[in-house]
Design an enzyme around this catalytic site. Structure first.
Site, PDB file in Angstrom:
ATOM      1  N   GLU A 262      -7.213 -28.604  -5.854  1.00 37.10           N
ATOM      2  CA  GLU A 262      -5.833 -28.319  -5.438  1.00 37.10           C
ATOM      3  C   GLU A 262      -5.183 -27.298  -6.383  1.00 37.10           C
ATOM      4  OE1 GLU A 262      -4.606 -32.588  -5.712  1.00 37.10           O
ATOM      5  OE2 GLU A 262      -3.028 -31.849  -7.035  1.00 37.10           O
TER       6      GLU A 262
ATOM      7  N   ARG B  34      -6.744 -38.634  -9.247  1.00 42.35           N
ATOM      8  CA  ARG B  34      -6.933 -37.200  -9.433  1.00 42.35           C
ATOM      9  C   ARG B  34      -8.122 -36.770  -8.563  1.00 42.35           C
ATOM     10  NH1 ARG B  34      -2.463 -36.887 -10.918  1.00 42.35           N
ATOM     11  NH2 ARG B  34      -1.625 -36.168 -12.894  1.00 42.35           N
TER      12      ARG B  34
ATOM     13  N   HIS C 197      -0.754 -34.432  -2.629  1.00 40.16           N
ATOM     14  CA  HIS C 197      -0.468 -34.957  -3.972  1.00 40.16           C
ATOM     15  C   HIS C 197       1.003 -35.376  -4.088  1.00 40.16           C
ATOM     16  CE1 HIS C 197      -1.534 -34.617  -8.544  1.00 40.16           C
ATOM     17  NE2 HIS C 197      -0.696 -35.631  -8.319  1.00 40.16           N
TER      18      HIS C 197
END
Ligand SMILES: NC(=O)C1=CN([C@@H]2O[C@H](COP(=O)(O)OP(=O)(O)OC[C@H]3O[C@@H](n4cnc5c(N)ncnc54)[C@H](O)[C@@H]3O)[C@@H](O)[C@H]2O)C=CC1
Ligand SMILES: O=C(O)C(=O)[C@H](O)COP(=O)(O)O
EC number: 1.1.1.290
Length: 384
Positions: A242, A213, A259
């Site tokens: 993000e 993350r 991602h």
């Protein structure tokens, strides 16, 4: 036989295989996960999300939702304590795309080894967070003969064993891969685990890879440190804010992606299927559909290889991180709001990608194929 109740299911439109798995339960409606509101859920019994929907009292308190599923490994977007207090059923999909993340890491490292002309056999790989992803990465690297250093204080506290401290990994690892969840509380919070204090301690010429993350690394500190440390190689799949991305940090990366480390079709559909099983269990219904019934066959099925030592060719055939890196970089200089939309679009329209195990490698000759087996391909021939 138990009767299937008629439920209203509201789901993120980016969850694949919803119709074959969930239509049997009643009415199925989809909407954009990032902008989902309580209004979208006013008649919903079941909510199915991905990581971009914040699931909390704010979203659910005035809705009839009684079961929430997230088709993801990470759960930092879900207020599980509140769901529990309300008696709302919950399931995530642990491990669903863990192999895909491992394959992102392996493909990226093989590319870097090829470009920078080093052998992974000469490197120590530090894995921070040795759960489903980190543990499978450990297994594949060790089977390939590569040295690993494992850092996982929560596991170490329970199991003892051969774990090392984060300081040790920073000092000794040539490659550092982060695979922790994002946590802000507890004994070992991971928010800004790597920060202005410890990033400078990364080993000379280290590769730092984050596919966990974004906020596990203080991105501003990473940018500052990496500007004075040209020796560092960065591979980032996740970003602190993000879908907004710090362009200067992305420019500093050898590989930058939006991602998508876990975005194989296998990983995503496995996640949906795990929620189907969890909902069946919640409703005390038998789960009749197997994963193989909803997973389409792979289009690239077989590759003949004569040199079993060439790991990069089959890895690239299944997944080339530079394809995603190139597409991502094209979006970085858009105005900020368009860049954020493009981040989501790249993910929504992600091309089909399969796991290594869907590719059968037929090894010609009698070369030993162990590195390819270790990578996770389906191997035949070559004395395999
Ligand atoms: N980039 C992507 O596409 C994807 C990212 N992820 C992220 O990867 C994370 C890890 O996934 P899994 O391995 O499946 O989770 P997991 O829960 O199986 O393993 C996480 C491990 O991290 C350890 N850990 C927790 N706090 C730590 C700390 N402070 N220092 C070191 N280790 C710590 C835990 O003890 C556990 O062993 C997920 O929580 C998710 O956020 C997961 C899938 C895809
Ligand atoms: O499973 C996880 O955890 C992930 O990080 C997913 O790959 C994220 O995918 P989205 O839920 O953001 O589509």
């Amino acid at each position: 036989m138990t009767a299937v109740p008629h439920l209203t299911i509201v789901a993120d439109e980016n969850i694949p295989a919803l119709v074959p798995l969930f239509q049997r339960f009643g009415t199925l409606r989809t909407c954009a996960g990032r902008s989902m509101t309580a209004e979208d859920l006013k008649d919903a019994d079941v909510l199915l999300v991905r990581s971009v929907t914040r699931v909390s009292s704010e979203l659910l308190k005035d809705t009839p939702v009684r079961f929430v599923g997230t088709a993801t490994i990470g759960t930092d977007h879900v207020d599980q304590e509140w769901l529990h207090q309300q008696g709302i059923g919950f399931s995530s999909a642990p491990g669903c795309n863990a192999d895909s993340v491992v394959e992102y890491v392996l493909s990226s490292l093989l590319q870097l080894a090829f470009e920078q002309r080093f052998s992974l056999l000469d490197k120590a790989v530090g894995i921070v967070g040795v759960g489903n992803v980190g543990g499978r990465l450990q297994q594949r690297l060790q089977a390939m003969g590569i040295q690993v250093l494992l850092c996982d204080p929560p596991r170490q506290a329970v199991e003892g064993g051969d774990f090392v401290s984060l300081d040790h990994v920073l000092k000794e690892a040539d490659i550092l891969a982060l695979h922790t969840p994002l946590t802000r509380e507890g004994d070992w919070p991971t928010y800004h685990l790597l920060n202005a204090n410890n990033l400078p301690r990364l080993k000379q010429n280290a590769v730092l890879l984050n596919a966990g993350r974004g906020p596990v690394i203080d991105n501003a500190a990473l940018l500052a440190v990496s500007q004075s440390r040209p020796d560092l190689t960065l591979v980032l799949d996740v970003w602190e804010h993000e879908p907004a991305v710090d362009v200067r940090l992305a420019e500093r990366c050898a590989i930058a992606t939006p991602h998508i480390a876990g975005y194989s079709l296998d990983g995503k559909i496995r996640g949906t299927w795990m929620l189907y099983k969890a909902l069946c269990e919640h409703l005390q219904l038998p789960a009749e559909l197997e994963l193989g019934e909803v997973l389409p066959p792979s289009t690239v099925r077989e590759l003949r290889v004569s040199d079993a030592e060439d790991l990069l060719t089959p890895a690239r055939l299944v997944f080339d991180p530079y394809r995603d890196d190139r597409a991502f970089r094209k979006t970085l200089y858009l105005p900020a709001d368009e860049q954020r939309l493009a981040f989501d679009r790249l993910r929504r329209e992600y091309p089909e990608r399969r796991e290594y195990c869907t590719l059968k490698l037929v090894i010609e000759g009698d070369r030993v194929s162990s590195p390819l087996w270790a990578m996770g391909f389906d191997c035949a021939g070559g004395g395999a």
